[in-house]
Design an enzyme around this catalytic site. Structure first.
Site, PDB file in Angstrom:
ATOM      1  N   ASP A 403     -25.757  -0.268  -5.474  1.00 16.46           N
ATOM      2  CA  ASP A 403     -24.771   0.655  -6.160  1.00 16.46           C
ATOM      3  C   ASP A 403     -24.515   1.205  -7.650  1.00 16.46           C
ATOM      4  O   ASP A 403     -23.345   1.449  -8.284  1.00 16.46           O
ATOM      5  CB  ASP A 403     -23.388   1.387  -5.725  1.00 16.46           C
ATOM      6  CG  ASP A 403     -22.742   3.031  -6.081  1.00 16.46           C
ATOM      7  OD1 ASP A 403     -23.220   3.434  -6.599  1.00 16.46           O
ATOM      8  OD2 ASP A 403     -21.191   2.389  -5.172  1.00 16.46           O
ATOM      9  N   LEU A 404     -25.536   0.664  -8.264  1.00 15.55           N
ATOM     10  CA  LEU A 404     -25.561   0.520 -10.448  1.00 15.55           C
ATOM     11  C   LEU A 404     -25.516   1.988 -10.523  1.00 15.55           C
ATOM     12  O   LEU A 404     -26.431   2.337 -10.115  1.00 15.55           O
ATOM     13  CB  LEU A 404     -26.587  -0.238 -10.668  1.00 15.55           C
ATOM     14  CG  LEU A 404     -26.169  -1.826 -10.243  1.00 15.55           C
ATOM     15  CD1 LEU A 404     -27.420  -2.746 -10.589  1.00 15.55           C
ATOM     16  CD2 LEU A 404     -24.913  -2.562 -10.070  1.00 15.55           C
ATOM     17  N   GLU A 405     -24.657   2.438 -11.125  1.00 12.64           N
ATOM     18  CA  GLU A 405     -24.530   3.950 -11.870  1.00 12.64           C
ATOM     19  C   GLU A 405     -25.298   3.537 -14.056  1.00 12.64           C
ATOM     20  O   GLU A 405     -24.871   4.781 -14.012  1.00 12.64           O
ATOM     21  CB  GLU A 405     -23.461   4.531 -11.563  1.00 12.64           C
ATOM     22  CG  GLU A 405     -22.970   4.931  -9.807  1.00 12.64           C
ATOM     23  CD  GLU A 405     -22.334   5.544  -9.516  1.00 12.64           C
ATOM     24  OE1 GLU A 405     -21.474   6.101 -11.090  1.00 12.64           O
ATOM     25  OE2 GLU A 405     -21.818   5.141  -8.739  1.00 12.64           O
ATOM     26  N   ASN A 406     -25.039   2.446 -14.000  1.00 12.46           N
ATOM     27  CA  ASN A 406     -25.585   2.172 -15.278  1.00 12.46           C
ATOM     28  C   ASN A 406     -26.676   2.262 -15.263  1.00 12.46           C
ATOM     29  O   ASN A 406     -27.633   0.796 -16.946  1.00 12.46           O
ATOM     30  CB  ASN A 406     -24.906   1.718 -16.117  1.00 12.46           C
ATOM     31  CG  ASN A 406     -23.287   2.023 -15.894  1.00 12.46           C
ATOM     32  OD1 ASN A 406     -22.419   2.990 -16.252  1.00 12.46           O
ATOM     33  ND2 ASN A 406     -22.867   1.303 -14.963  1.00 12.46           N
TER      34      ASN A 406
END
Length: 579
Positions: A403-406
């Protein structure tokens, strides 16, 4: 397009020369002459060549110029060889990449290239006659663009180009050709037989399959996979999954590189052993249609829960979140006992075991809105795999959620997930939760990662919220908060290479669960019906149905509990009743 007819003036000249020679011979024979002039020799017309230099971008951007530094070369995706062009438009630049080629005046040339991405153009200017261009709206796979042009009577050079469109995502190009008479600039030498591939490695295994990957070989256009010395598969990329195998059996594998010149020597041999027969599928604990919920390891005003409090409608429980450490790529997890009303680690571990005994999967989620974990080289990839596997052993997690949003690096995240899969085995549960912008195109980092690990991927639950308007698979713009937004964006993944069982719809459990994009459970159920059965659709209706769609996801089980579990009580039974 029809091929331009070859004009061969030499053929008519030879007929005339032969006729004159015959007449001369007859005259000489009649007059008693002793000698006859030899017929004039006419050179055969030269074959067409590709007058473009570095047409496959194997030498970087040599011979190419891209506007405002918009171009680079990448190792993936490629149509053939080891490199392709990637050019990224901006708000005021359409990422035009050009090459000036030498041409012959008054000649016809066939211009072609393979492209991938949205609104990609191919053209030629400075032809001395009519400049040409062609384009495609885009797609998730390589498409061939073709056109042709004729040079003017004094034209000795032409500029060929590709470009995207302002503000659109990056596009890719490979294998460009400008076929016609040699204009004096020559052509690139034809590559010889490629070298043997290196780095052959075994990835995930199941009772009936073994996944393989290897390094790209220079000048290769394809690869041949050998099992126990026999050819079993031909592929264009640098990975393959060999299927139809026997459980608990060791197999020997090699791979060879191919191109038009022939096949290379075979790579070094590796051995892969299939898993024991544990029943159908690599993740038997995950049902055909599943509901995923994120469980909060913190108190942000939503109902505080133990794992045991999560309703039975949830099949996959993603514990949120693991934390980054000072070691690049590595993560850790600390239960927030104080914030969770004294919930102890021992209780937490016992509750995980109880959920698993009831047929549920509990996984550790990495990232979130504020979570920054960087996996951008081989060392950090190894650290990620080692640390996640350590958490799986310590707490009993079934797998990991990305869930890496960057942002993420698809090359090294793929490497990390494959290393984790080798450690955890075929029972690994692997999920992802990208944002909508991450899944608009197969060229995006998240989408590429999902496709790279497709053989070990459980489900991608894209976040259909906090988004704004986005393009659907039909190229139209849809606003969040509608059934069309859910179905038209899911279609991109379903048609972009993911299996329906790897696609889920992620939404907030309540209006408080996200800043925007909340939809009522009835809208979620309508979208599920539209995609799986073709009913309940809005203005967008997919060209076909996807009965195998995995299901739905929500943020979070805690916000769901705050709203009386209205979301899971409505969506859960609907998901589990899908065909």
């Amino acid at each position: 397009m029809p091929r331009t007819a070859d004009v061969r003036p030499g053929r008519h000249r030879r007929r005339l020369t032969t006729l004159l020679a015959t007449v001369a011979a007859l005259l000489c024979a009649t007059s008693g002459a002793q000698t006859v002039a030899a017929p004039q020799t006419v050179a055969a017309p030269q074959a067409d060549v590709n007058v473009a230099k570095n047409p496959g971008y194997e030498s970087g951007l040599s011979n190419w110029t891209c506007s405002q530094g918009s171009g680079t070369t990448v190792a993936s995706p490629v149509r053939s060889g080891t490199s392709a062009l990637k050019a990224t438009p901006a708000g005021s630049d359409h990422a035009k990449c050009t090459q000036t080629v030498a041409v012959k005046p008054g000649s016809t040339y066939r211009l072609s290239a393979y492209v991938q991405g949205s609104y990609v153009y191919l053209g030629a200017s400075g032809t001395g006659t009519t400049d040409v261009s062609t384009w495609t709206q885009g797609g998730s796979s390589w498409q061939q663009l073709n056109t042709s042009f004729t040079t003017g009577p004094d034209t000795t050079s032409v500029t060929v180009y590709t470009h995207g469109w302002y503000g659109q995502p990056a596009y890719f190009a490979d294998d460009l050709s400008v076929f016609g008479p040699d204009g004096g600039g020559g052509t690139d030498p034809v590559p010889g037989i490629p070298a043997a591939p290196t780095g052959l490695a075994v990835g995930s295994v199941t009772p009936s399959s073994v996944a393989l990957s290897w390094n790209a070989a220079k000048d290769a256009t394809g690869y041949t996979v050998y099992r126990n010395g026999a050819k079993v598969q031909s592929v264009s990329g640098t990975s393959a999954t060999v299927t139809g195998l026997t459980p608990s059996t060791a197999y020997r594998f090699q791979v060879a590189a191919t191109n038009a010149a022939g096949e290379s020597a075979r790579s070094a041999e590796v051995t892969g052993t299939t898993a024991a027969d544990g029943g159908p599928g690599g993740n038997p604990a995950v049902p055909k249609h599943a509901v995923t919920g994120y469980w909060q390891n913190f108190n942000n005003g939503a109902a505080v829960q133990k794992i045991s409090d999560v309703p039975d409608q949830y099949d996959i429980i993603a514990v949120s979140f693991a934390d980054a450490t000072s070691t690049p790529g590595a993560v850790t997890f600390r239960l927030d006992t104080a914030g969770l009303n004294g919930y102890t680690v021992d209780q937490f571990k016992a509750d995980i075991k109880a959920k698993q005994a009831a047929g549920k999967s509990v996984i550790i989620s990495v990232g979130g809105e504020k979570g920054t974990v960087s996996v951008n080289d081989a060392t950090s990839a190894a650290n990620f795999a080692d640390s996640v596997y350590a958490l799986m052993r310590e707490y009993g997690f079934n797998g990991v959620d990305i869930d890496l949003e960057n942002g993420l690096n698809p090359t090294y995240m793929t490497q990390a997930l494959r290393a984790l899969s080798q450690k955890a085995g075929s029972g690994l549960v692997l999920t992802m939760a990208p944002q909508t912008i991450d899944m608009q195109s197969t060229s995006g980092s998240y989408f590429r990662t999902a496709l790279n690990v497709k053989d070990i991927l459980t489900v991608v639950n894209m976040q259909y919220y906090n988004s704004g308007s986005m393009l659907g698979c039909d190229g139209k713009v849809y606003s969040q908060g509608s059934v069309d937004f859910l179905t038209a964006l899911a279609c991109i993944q379903l048609e972009g290479g993911l299996d329906p069982s790897q696609v889920g719809i992620g939404v907030p459990a309540s209006t408080r669960g996200a800043g925007s994009g909340y939809v009522a459970p009835s809208v979620v159920n309508a979208a599920l019906d539209c995609l799986t059965k073709g009913t309940g659709c809005g203005t967008f209706k997919p060209a076909k149905t996807y009965p195998g769609l995995r299901g739905a996801m929500t943020w979070s089980t805690n916000w769901d509990a705050t709203a009386g579990n209205a979301w899971s009580n409505a969506v859960g039974p609907h998901v589990h009743a899908l065909p």
